[in-house]
Design a protein around this motif. Structure first.
Motif, mmCIF file in Angstrom:
data_model
loop_
_atom_site.group_PDB
_atom_site.id
_atom_site.type_symbol
_atom_site.label_atom_id
_atom_site.label_comp_id
_atom_site.label_asym_id
_atom_site.label_seq_id
_atom_site.Cartn_x
_atom_site.Cartn_y
_atom_site.Cartn_z
ATOM 1 N N ILE A 38 0.830 -1.204 0.000
ATOM 2 C CA ILE A 38 0.000 0.000 0.000
ATOM 3 C C ILE A 38 0.865 1.256 0.000
ATOM 4 O O ILE A 38 0.518 2.281 -0.606
ATOM 5 N N ASN A 39 2.016 1.174 0.663
ATOM 6 C CA ASN A 39 2.912 2.324 0.782
ATOM 7 C C ASN A 39 4.047 2.306 -0.244
ATOM 8 O O ASN A 39 4.997 3.088 -0.122
ATOM 9 N N GLY A 40 3.955 1.419 -1.229
ATOM 10 C CA GLY A 40 4.939 1.406 -2.308
ATOM 11 C C GLY A 40 6.227 0.686 -1.976
ATOM 12 O O GLY A 40 7.236 0.888 -2.656
ATOM 13 N N TYR A 41 6.209 -0.162 -0.960
ATOM 14 C CA TYR A 41 7.393 -0.921 -0.572
ATOM 15 C C TYR A 41 7.116 -2.407 -0.720
ATOM 16 O O TYR A 41 5.999 -2.839 -1.039
ATOM 17 N N ARG A 93 14.724 -7.495 -14.195
ATOM 18 C CA ARG A 93 15.375 -6.378 -13.517
ATOM 19 C C ARG A 93 16.720 -6.087 -14.169
ATOM 20 O O ARG A 93 17.494 -7.006 -14.430
ATOM 21 N N TYR A 94 16.965 -4.800 -14.387
ATOM 22 C CA TYR A 94 18.194 -4.336 -15.010
ATOM 23 C C TYR A 94 18.914 -3.444 -14.010
ATOM 24 O O TYR A 94 18.416 -2.370 -13.654
ATOM 25 N N LYS A 95 20.072 -3.882 -13.566
ATOM 26 C CA LYS A 95 20.792 -3.182 -12.517
ATOM 27 C C LYS A 95 21.375 -1.871 -13.016
ATOM 28 O O LYS A 95 21.975 -1.811 -14.093
ATOM 29 N N ILE A 96 21.202 -0.824 -12.203
ATOM 30 C CA ILE A 96 21.823 0.476 -12.471
ATOM 31 C C ILE A 96 23.074 0.630 -11.622
ATOM 32 O O ILE A 96 24.142 0.966 -12.123
ATOM 33 N N ASP A 97 22.934 0.411 -10.318
ATOM 34 C CA ASP A 97 24.075 0.391 -9.402
ATOM 35 C C ASP A 97 23.682 -0.476 -8.210
ATOM 36 O O ASP A 97 22.726 -1.252 -8.291
ATOM 37 N N ASP A 98 24.389 -0.363 -7.118
ATOM 38 C CA ASP A 98 24.107 -1.204 -5.956
ATOM 39 C C ASP A 98 22.792 -0.858 -5.270
ATOM 40 O O ASP A 98 22.282 -1.658 -4.475
ATOM 41 N N ASP A 99 22.229 0.316 -5.551
ATOM 42 C CA ASP A 99 21.011 0.752 -4.866
ATOM 43 C C ASP A 99 19.783 0.819 -5.765
ATOM 44 O O ASP A 99 18.655 0.807 -5.258
ATOM 45 N N PHE A 100 19.979 0.893 -7.078
ATOM 46 C CA PHE A 100 18.854 1.100 -7.974
ATOM 47 C C PHE A 100 18.854 0.074 -9.108
ATOM 48 O O PHE A 100 19.903 -0.392 -9.547
ATOM 49 N N ALA A 101 17.640 -0.256 -9.564
ATOM 50 C CA ALA A 101 17.473 -1.128 -10.721
ATOM 51 C C ALA A 101 16.183 -0.738 -11.426
ATOM 52 O O ALA A 101 15.236 -0.225 -10.804
ATOM 53 N N LEU A 102 16.159 -0.956 -12.726
ATOM 54 C CA LEU A 102 14.941 -0.734 -13.505
ATOM 55 C C LEU A 102 14.250 -2.074 -13.685
ATOM 56 O O LEU A 102 14.870 -3.056 -14.104
ATOM 57 N N GLU A 103 12.954 -2.124 -13.366
ATOM 58 C CA GLU A 103 12.193 -3.371 -13.441
ATOM 59 C C GLU A 103 11.098 -3.265 -14.487
ATOM 60 O O GLU A 103 10.402 -2.254 -14.577
ATOM 61 N N ASP A 116 16.859 -0.014 -3.247
ATOM 62 C CA ASP A 116 17.215 -0.813 -2.069
ATOM 63 C C ASP A 116 16.954 -0.005 -0.800
ATOM 64 O O ASP A 116 17.396 1.120 -0.671
ATOM 65 N N LYS A 117 16.210 -0.622 0.147
ATOM 66 C CA LYS A 117 15.843 0.099 1.365
ATOM 67 C C LYS A 117 15.925 -0.806 2.587
ATOM 68 O O LYS A 117 15.479 -1.954 2.552
ATOM 69 N N TYR A 118 16.465 -0.304 3.662
ATOM 70 C CA TYR A 118 16.320 -0.888 4.992
ATOM 71 C C TYR A 118 16.595 -2.388 5.051
ATOM 72 O O TYR A 118 15.801 -3.166 5.565
ATOM 73 N N TRP A 119 17.692 -2.840 4.509
ATOM 74 C CA TRP A 119 18.188 -4.199 4.648
ATOM 75 C C TRP A 119 17.318 -5.239 3.933
ATOM 76 O O TRP A 119 17.721 -5.816 2.935
ATOM 77 N N LYS A 134 11.913 -0.157 -2.196
ATOM 78 C CA LYS A 134 10.836 0.747 -2.611
ATOM 79 C C LYS A 134 10.661 0.612 -4.114
ATOM 80 O O LYS A 134 11.630 0.701 -4.868
ATOM 81 N N VAL A 135 9.416 0.408 -4.550
ATOM 82 C CA VAL A 135 9.115 0.237 -5.967
ATOM 83 C C VAL A 135 8.235 1.397 -6.418
ATOM 84 O O VAL A 135 7.126 1.587 -5.905
ATOM 85 N N THR A 136 8.740 2.180 -7.361
ATOM 86 C CA THR A 136 7.983 3.293 -7.922
ATOM 87 C C THR A 136 7.569 2.927 -9.338
ATOM 88 O O THR A 136 8.400 2.885 -10.251
#
Length: 214
Positions: free
Chosen positions: A50-53, A128-138, A156-159, A163-165
């Motif tokens: 519901i909160n996008g996570y 999923r296509y990796k951008i860096d260690d924190d972001f990827a395009l899905e 990538d969030k909180y271990w 978060k999926v936008t």
């Protein structure tokens, strides 16, 4: 097909237990404990969605919800008929697909029921296509429900969470491959390779703080 396979096996097992009137109190108690764990995880999953996570992994949330339903079906097969809330709860899980079947038969609810059934039981195709260690395009495609893939930014969030936008870009294309090239700290070049071998480029700026493309 993972979802429908797991649920089909759970249904067949539950029906078999009911026919044979299996009584296994130790297994029933153990399964209840497992089911309670999945109830908590499923509730947390829905709250996160519901909160996008969500939990890390493209299919993790669906697997949790599937195992929640499957363990409930398994319990229904082991439980004896009783007049209490627990039994009616398990019976409701078991009866839900039959409610969908009735909805498909009725003309005025058929289309809505089919969409609900495909959303619940049909597995989406994720890449999923990796951008860096924190972001990827899905990219996400759900059979006949989506004409083109939905492009989402995964951060990538909180271990254990991410978060999926969704719908960060809308190229209205079904590419054969995607190439991502990071440029600087907040820019990524996206190159779509079409099924016919052609390419078209889309340069975007990514906000690392908010996790979406602008």
């Amino acid at each position: 097909m993972l979802t429908i396979t797991i649920l089909s096996l759970a249904y067949l097992t539950a029906i078999s237990f009911r026919i044979k009137r299996v009584k296994f109190p130790v297994l029933e108690l153990l399964t209840w404990n497992i089911h309670i764990v999945f109830i908590i995880l499923a509730a947390l999953t829905l709250l996160l969605m519901i909160n996008g996570y969500g939990f890390k992994g493209a299919q993790t949330d669906r697997v949790i919800l599937t195992l929640y339903a499957a363990s409930g079906l398994f319990l229904y097969g082991l439980s004896k008929p009783e007049i209490n809330a627990r039994y009616y709860y398990l019976a409701g899980l078991f009866a839900f697909p039959f409610v969908l079947l009735v909805g498909i038969i009725l003309p005025f609810t058929r289309m809505f029921t089919i969409m609900v059934a495909l959303s619940l039981y049909g597995d989406s195709d994720y890449h999923r296509y990796k951008i860096d260690d924190d972001f990827a395009l899905e990219t996400k495609s759900t059979g006949i429900l989506t004409q083109y893939p939905v492009y989402s930014m995964v951060e990538d969030k909180y271990w254990l969470f991410e978060k999926v936008t969704p719908e960060v870009i809308n190229p209205k294309a079904f590419p054969r491959a995607i190439k991502l090239t990071k440029r600087g700290n907040d820019s990524v070049r996206i190159q779509f390779i079409s099924s016919k071998g052609g390419t078209f480029n889309l340069d975007t700026i990514m906000s690392l703080k908010q996790g979406y493309l602008q």
